[in-house]
Design an enzyme around this catalytic site. Structure first.
Site, short mmCIF file in Angstrom:
data_model
loop_
_atom_site.label_atom_id
_atom_site.label_comp_id
_atom_site.label_asym_id
_atom_site.label_seq_id
_atom_site.Cartn_x
_atom_site.Cartn_y
_atom_site.Cartn_z
N ASP A 1 0.48 -0.85 -0.13
CA ASP A 1 -0.06 0.16 0.15
C ASP A 1 1.79 0.74 0.03
OD1 ASP A 1 -2.59 -1.61 -0.42
OD2 ASP A 1 -2.59 -1.55 2.34
N TYR B 1 6.80 -10.34 6.82
CA TYR B 1 7.00 -8.46 6.92
C TYR B 1 7.15 -8.25 8.54
CZ TYR B 1 3.48 -7.78 3.21
OH TYR B 1 3.00 -7.60 2.41
#
Length: 270
Positions: A60, A118
């Protein structure tokens, strides 16, 4: 030109690192800056033909990557240095190619991946940072990283992550398999490290937002398990900011033999 005269097509994989703070996300979009658009432009200059890349995970706006993987096809035959040094020379300073590898026809950066990893970096200090302000998330209340770690372990394995899924998420199912989730402290930095087969939209940031409430002693350790069981996004904490999030690694079957550089970011070892 007959089929026999068609030039050969090469499939190439690249490891990509980027600071996402100046981009509206990975995916190419009209009239806004994207990492994909900048990378495709640089690759097209080196290949001397239009290049389209496919990535392992579309991050994003504001999210960073140290371990993004892409692939593309081209008829251009170039040395590895052209796809690394040459492409980097045509990229803005906040995007870089880390490695290159020729891959077989059946490889796909997204669909061949078996897991994504992540790391979320929290700068846990009373005063906000200046130098790394776009690469970490500032949280001023003291955080108990060990408490956060214990609370997070209920997320391991296959679960319905509806409570940690963005309302606009388009995934067909909220079920994901979390392989590990660790919360550690490194001086003023608290790091949430999570690996799963895949992630629903905003899953890491939503988990971190709720873990910070536990770490600040605003919620009990049991709260994360309660949220998971409730399957209700409205009960969980607000989504953590984008700037602390990094895609650090993507796993593939060993037969592709892709490079595995240090994940980072910054001071973080593997």
């Amino acid at each position: 030109m007959s089929d026999q005269q068609q030039p050969p097509v090469y499939k190439i994989a690249l490891g990509i690192e980027y600071d996402g703070s100046r981009y509206y996300g990975w995916q190419r979009q009209n009239e806004v800056r994207s990492v994909q658009e900048k990378l495709e432009k640089a690759l097209s200059q080196v290949a001397n033909e239009p290049i389209t890349v496919f990535c392992a995970g579309r991050t994003d706006a504001g999210v960073h990557g140290t371990g993004q993987v892409v692939h593309f096809e081209t008829t251009a035959q170039r040395k590895d240095a052209a796809w690394t040094l040459g492409v980097n020379a045509n990229l803005p300073g906040d995007i870089a190619v880390r490695w290159v590898k020729a891959v077989p026809d059946d490889f796909h950066a997204r669909f061949s991946a078996t897991a994504r990893r992540y790391r979320y970096i929290i700068y846990n200090h009373r005063l906000r940072p200046a130098v790394l302000s776009k690469g970490v998330t500032h949280f001023y209340e003291p955080l108990d990283a060990e408490r956060m770690h214990r609370a997070a372990q209920c997320l391991l394995g296959e679960n319905d992550f509806t409570s940690f899924r963005a309302v606009q998420c388009q995934s067909r199912t909220p079920w994901r398999n979390v392989m590990h989730i660790n919360v550690t402290r490194h001086g003023p930095y608290v790091v949430v490290d999570i690996k799963a087969n895949a992630f629903v939209h905003h899953m890491v940031r939503n988990i971190v937002g709720s873990l910070m409430e536990v770490g600040a002693h605003n919620q009990p350790e049991s709260w994360i398990a309660e949220l998971l069981a409730a399957k209700d996004r409205t009960l969980a904490a607000a989504t953590a900011k984008a700037e602390g999030l990094y895609l650090v690694a993507v796993d593939y079957p060993d037969r592709y033999d892709l490079p595995k550089p240090p994940m980072g970011p910054l001071f973080l070892a593997d």
